[in-house]
Structure formats: C-alpha cells, structure tokens
Design a protein around this motif. Structure first.
Motif, PDB file in Angstrom:
ATOM      1  N   TYR A   1       0.843  -1.194   0.000  1.00  0.00           N
ATOM      2  CA  TYR A   1       0.000   0.000   0.000  1.00  0.00           C
ATOM      3  C   TYR A   1       0.882   1.248   0.000  1.00  0.00           C
ATOM      4  O   TYR A   1       1.716   1.429   0.893  1.00  0.00           O
ATOM      5  CB  TYR A   1      -0.918   0.018   1.217  1.00  0.00           C
ATOM      6  CG  TYR A   1      -2.029   1.046   1.099  1.00  0.00           C
ATOM      7  CD1 TYR A   1      -3.227   0.715   0.476  1.00  0.00           C
ATOM      8  CD2 TYR A   1      -1.872   2.345   1.572  1.00  0.00           C
ATOM      9  CE1 TYR A   1      -4.243   1.639   0.344  1.00  0.00           C
ATOM     10  CE2 TYR A   1      -2.879   3.280   1.441  1.00  0.00           C
ATOM     11  CZ  TYR A   1      -4.062   2.918   0.821  1.00  0.00           C
ATOM     12  OH  TYR A   1      -5.066   3.836   0.678  1.00  0.00           O
ATOM     13  N   PRO A   2       0.722   2.118  -1.005  1.00  0.00           N
ATOM     14  CA  PRO A   2       1.584   3.304  -1.071  1.00  0.00           C
ATOM     15  C   PRO A   2       1.176   4.341  -0.028  1.00  0.00           C
ATOM     16  O   PRO A   2       0.003   4.427   0.351  1.00  0.00           O
ATOM     17  CB  PRO A   2       1.338   3.829  -2.487  1.00  0.00           C
ATOM     18  CG  PRO A   2      -0.053   3.373  -2.808  1.00  0.00           C
ATOM     19  CD  PRO A   2      -0.234   2.048  -2.117  1.00  0.00           C
ATOM     20  N   ASP A   3       2.153   5.141   0.405  1.00  0.00           N
ATOM     21  CA  ASP A   3       1.790   6.238   1.292  1.00  0.00           C
ATOM     22  C   ASP A   3       1.090   7.318   0.466  1.00  0.00           C
ATOM     23  O   ASP A   3       1.007   7.240  -0.771  1.00  0.00           O
ATOM     24  CB  ASP A   3       3.008   6.792   2.027  1.00  0.00           C
ATOM     25  CG  ASP A   3       4.077   7.368   1.099  1.00  0.00           C
ATOM     26  OD1 ASP A   3       3.731   7.934   0.038  1.00  0.00           O
ATOM     27  OD2 ASP A   3       5.271   7.258   1.435  1.00  0.00           O
TER      28      ASP A   3
ATOM     29  N   THR B   1       0.912  10.991 -12.445  1.00  0.00           N
ATOM     30  CA  THR B   1       1.605  10.538 -13.655  1.00  0.00           C
ATOM     31  C   THR B   1       0.617   9.968 -14.660  1.00  0.00           C
ATOM     32  O   THR B   1       0.680  10.260 -15.863  1.00  0.00           O
ATOM     33  CB  THR B   1       2.661   9.480 -13.289  1.00  0.00           C
ATOM     34  OG1 THR B   1       3.630  10.065 -12.421  1.00  0.00           O
ATOM     35  CG2 THR B   1       3.346   8.943 -14.529  1.00  0.00           C
TER      36      THR B   1
ATOM     37  N   GLN C   1       1.716  10.373  -0.451  1.00  0.00           N
ATOM     38  CA  GLN C   1       2.456  11.090  -1.478  1.00  0.00           C
ATOM     39  C   GLN C   1       2.736  10.201  -2.687  1.00  0.00           C
ATOM     40  O   GLN C   1       2.592  10.632  -3.841  1.00  0.00           O
ATOM     41  CB  GLN C   1       3.784  11.618  -0.908  1.00  0.00           C
ATOM     42  CG  GLN C   1       4.553  12.506  -1.887  1.00  0.00           C
ATOM     43  CD  GLN C   1       3.757  13.723  -2.301  1.00  0.00           C
ATOM     44  OE1 GLN C   1       3.293  14.494  -1.456  1.00  0.00           O
ATOM     45  NE2 GLN C   1       3.572  13.912  -3.609  1.00  0.00           N
ATOM     46  N   GLU C   2       3.117   8.957  -2.431  1.00  0.00           N
ATOM     47  CA  GLU C   2       3.391   8.041  -3.537  1.00  0.00           C
ATOM     48  C   GLU C   2       2.129   7.780  -4.348  1.00  0.00           C
ATOM     49  O   GLU C   2       2.161   7.736  -5.582  1.00  0.00           O
ATOM     50  CB  GLU C   2       3.958   6.722  -2.998  1.00  0.00           C
ATOM     51  CG  GLU C   2       4.348   5.739  -4.093  1.00  0.00           C
ATOM     52  CD  GLU C   2       4.884   4.431  -3.542  1.00  0.00           C
ATOM     53  OE1 GLU C   2       5.301   3.591  -4.352  1.00  0.00           O
ATOM     54  OE2 GLU C   2       4.885   4.255  -2.305  1.00  0.00           O
ATOM     55  N   ARG C   3       1.019   7.610  -3.649  1.00  0.00           N
ATOM     56  CA  ARG C   3      -0.256   7.378  -4.325  1.00  0.00           C
ATOM     57  C   ARG C   3      -0.619   8.573  -5.205  1.00  0.00           C
ATOM     58  O   ARG C   3      -1.017   8.422  -6.363  1.00  0.00           O
ATOM     59  CB  ARG C   3      -1.341   7.123  -3.274  1.00  0.00           C
ATOM     60  CG  ARG C   3      -2.718   6.792  -3.837  1.00  0.00           C
ATOM     61  CD  ARG C   3      -3.680   6.528  -2.678  1.00  0.00           C
ATOM     62  NE  ARG C   3      -5.035   6.309  -3.116  1.00  0.00           N
ATOM     63  CZ  ARG C   3      -5.520   5.156  -3.531  1.00  0.00           C
ATOM     64  NH1 ARG C   3      -4.740   4.094  -3.567  1.00  0.00           N
ATOM     65  NH2 ARG C   3      -6.777   5.040  -3.913  1.00  0.00           N
ATOM     66  N   GLU C   4      -0.452   9.774  -4.668  1.00  0.00           N
ATOM     67  CA  GLU C   4      -0.766  10.973  -5.450  1.00  0.00           C
ATOM     68  C   GLU C   4       0.169  11.116  -6.642  1.00  0.00           C
ATOM     69  O   GLU C   4      -0.251  11.510  -7.735  1.00  0.00           O
ATOM     70  CB  GLU C   4      -0.682  12.221  -4.554  1.00  0.00           C
ATOM     71  CG  GLU C   4      -1.104  13.489  -5.276  1.00  0.00           C
ATOM     72  CD  GLU C   4      -1.459  14.612  -4.314  1.00  0.00           C
ATOM     73  OE1 GLU C   4      -1.320  15.772  -4.722  1.00  0.00           O
ATOM     74  OE2 GLU C   4      -1.872  14.317  -3.185  1.00  0.00           O
ATOM     75  N   ASP C   5       1.439  10.776  -6.462  1.00  0.00           N
ATOM     76  CA  ASP C   5       2.399  10.850  -7.569  1.00  0.00           C
ATOM     77  C   ASP C   5       2.007   9.883  -8.690  1.00  0.00           C
ATOM     78  O   ASP C   5       2.074  10.231  -9.881  1.00  0.00           O
ATOM     79  CB  ASP C   5       3.809  10.539  -7.075  1.00  0.00           C
ATOM     80  CG  ASP C   5       4.387  11.644  -6.200  1.00  0.00           C
ATOM     81  OD1 ASP C   5       3.824  12.757  -6.201  1.00  0.00           O
ATOM     82  OD2 ASP C   5       5.393  11.383  -5.512  1.00  0.00           O
ATOM     83  N   ARG C   6       1.606   8.664  -8.318  1.00  0.00           N
ATOM     84  CA  ARG C   6       1.218   7.676  -9.332  1.00  0.00           C
ATOM     85  C   ARG C   6      -0.019   8.148 -10.092  1.00  0.00           C
ATOM     86  O   ARG C   6      -0.079   8.065 -11.321  1.00  0.00           O
ATOM     87  CB  ARG C   6       0.946   6.324  -8.670  1.00  0.00           C
ATOM     88  CG  ARG C   6       2.162   5.609  -8.129  1.00  0.00           C
ATOM     89  CD  ARG C   6       1.759   4.277  -7.525  1.00  0.00           C
ATOM     90  NE  ARG C   6       2.853   3.629  -6.834  1.00  0.00           N
ATOM     91  CZ  ARG C   6       2.730   2.485  -6.152  1.00  0.00           C
ATOM     92  NH1 ARG C   6       1.544   1.877  -6.093  1.00  0.00           N
ATOM     93  NH2 ARG C   6       3.774   1.943  -5.538  1.00  0.00           N
TER      94      ARG C   6
END
Length: 276
Positions: free
Chosen positions: A70-72, A82, A74-79
C-alpha cells in the motif's frame, strides 16, 4: 484478446492502451510486449491503478507475482498524477471526441474525471458491465463495477452520456470460447506469428485454471465503441446503487444500455481480425 483485436483493427495514431486492475505494472509491461509483437510499437501504454485485490494474472512458470504494497499518500498521489498527465496529454492531442473503451475497473476513469473533470464532455464512454434484469448472482454488481464500487458509481455519474454493454449480453453462450473453439488450433500452430502463439498460450492456461472457458466480453465492447453494427442500444433511466448495482428507475440517470446483439456478425469480425 481485446488488445490483439484492437491492435489489428484500430488505425495508427488512434489507439492508446491504459491497463486496469494492475499487478505492480505487470499488465502494462505485458501489453507493451504484445503490442510490439503485433508491429504496434507506436502505441502508448499507460500503467493503470493497482487496486490491491486478488492478484488475477496467469503467471509464467516460476514467475514471482509481486504482493501489493500500500503506497503512502504522497506516492499514491504521484502515481495518480503521472497517469492523469499521460491521459490528459493523449486526450488533448486528439481532434474532437475520444472513445473510451472501458473493459475493467472504472478506477482510472473516475480518477481522471476527479482530477480533470473538464474532459468529461470530450470522452465517449462505452463500458462493459452492469446488469438490470438478469445476472449469475443477483445479490451483487457485475465484476467490473464490484471490484471498485465507489469508482464505478463516481464515473457513471460523471461521464457524459455513458453507454453500457451489459452483462445480460456479454455472458452469452454464443461468444463463449472453449478449447473446442475454431481458432484455438490455429493460434497454437508452429507457423502462427508470435502474437498468436502468445494468445493461444494464454487461452490454454486459462482453460486449465478455470472450467467453462471464457467469454468475449471485451471485444464485443470494443466493437460497440468503434461504431460497428453488432450491438444495438436503448435508453434506460438507471439508478446506481451504493454497491454499484444498477436499477431501472424513472428518477434515475439516462443511459444507453445494450438491447440486442448480432452475435454471428460479431464473431465473423473477430475471426477476420485474428486471421493472418
């Protein structure tokens, strides 16, 4: 199957592939390999959203399928950012309406319309899924809606004039594929091109994994999105339930839903698309 048919029928410059129900990027990488084998290296592949569900993929012998991490935030928002940026660029480069052929979870479309709602009117949505009167399990929504019910509800309410190729018409014996299907031996032949042999291997692995074969849900939806005459539609007033089940309701949302299918004509088109 749908990827092969699309690659062999949609003209250059008119196809972008967005994966759905991702498995750590495996679907996107495989789509890239298949498109290259089909001579469609110019087609962009955009990695979709990993829902973290059951890892539904036919792995190669010895292949390790990654567990979901499960992404944190910030990582989820970055994905998501993109993916949305790539989709927005593709849509903005089109001259006029863009056909969105939905053959999986609606998470990607819901995310796009949340981040860029101004694109809703430019997208012509044809989505596979939903039922109004008959289904194999009346207690739940069809698969594509059920695996992310919130996204399905959001996308169906936000999309401009959605069209649904309903499960009543895709779960039909006329488009069921088993190991007795006419093209199975052709796909496995030594003389078959690489893309055909890869498709044949996938069919055989699926038959070994799940009794009963499979159905050509997605190519039927593609044919409708391309404006081919096999699926006819009728307007229904539809209420979308919390669990993404659909109900005929005079106070619901106007949608086009499949009303009948020319299965024989559709199968002729599929056979032609897979002939080399």
């Amino acid at each position: 199957m749908n990827l092969v048919v699309a690659a062999r029928t949609v003209p250059p410059g008119q196809l972008v592939v967005l994966t759905s129900d991702e498995i750590g990027g495996l679907r996107a990488r495989f789509a890239r390999e298949m498109l290259d084998s089909l001579g469609r290296s110019e087609v962009e592949v955009i990695e979709g959203i990993d829902l973290g569900h059951e890892r539904r993929i036919l792995a190669d012998p010895g292949q390790v399928v990654p567990e979901y991490v499960y992404p944190d935030a910030q990582e989820r928002e970055d994905r998501f950012g993109t993916m949305v940026a790539a989709l927005t660029e593709a849509i903005d480069s089109a001259e006029g309406p863009v056909r969105w052929v939905g053959c999986g979870s609606m998470a990607e479309l819901a995310t796009l319309l949340t981040w860029a709602p101004h694109l809703a009117e430019q997208l012509v949505l044809t989505q596979m899924g939903g039922w109004l009167r008959t289904y194999r399990d009346l207690t739940r929504a069809s698969h594509n809606f059920r695996i992310d019910a919130i996204s399905a509800g959001l996308a169906l309410r936000t999309a401009h004039r959605p069209r649904l190729v309903m499960s009543e018409h895709t779960n039909h014996d006329a488009i069921r594929v088993t190991d007795q299907w006419a093209l199975i031996d052709d796909l496995a032949a030594d003389s078959a091109p690489q893309w055909a042999r890869m498709l044949g291997i996938h069919f055989q692995r699926w038959f070994a994994f799940k009794d009963g074969g499979c159905w050509l849900h997605d190519p039927l939806t593609l044919s409708a999105a391309l404006g081919l005459p096999f699926v006819s539609f009728a307007e229904e007033s539809v209420r979308i339930g919390e669990d993404a089940r659909l109900y005929a309701d005079p106070y619901g949302r106007a949608m086009k839903v499949s009303a009948s299918v020319d299965y024989a004509g559709f199968l002729d088109w599929v056979h032609e698309a897979l002939t080399w």
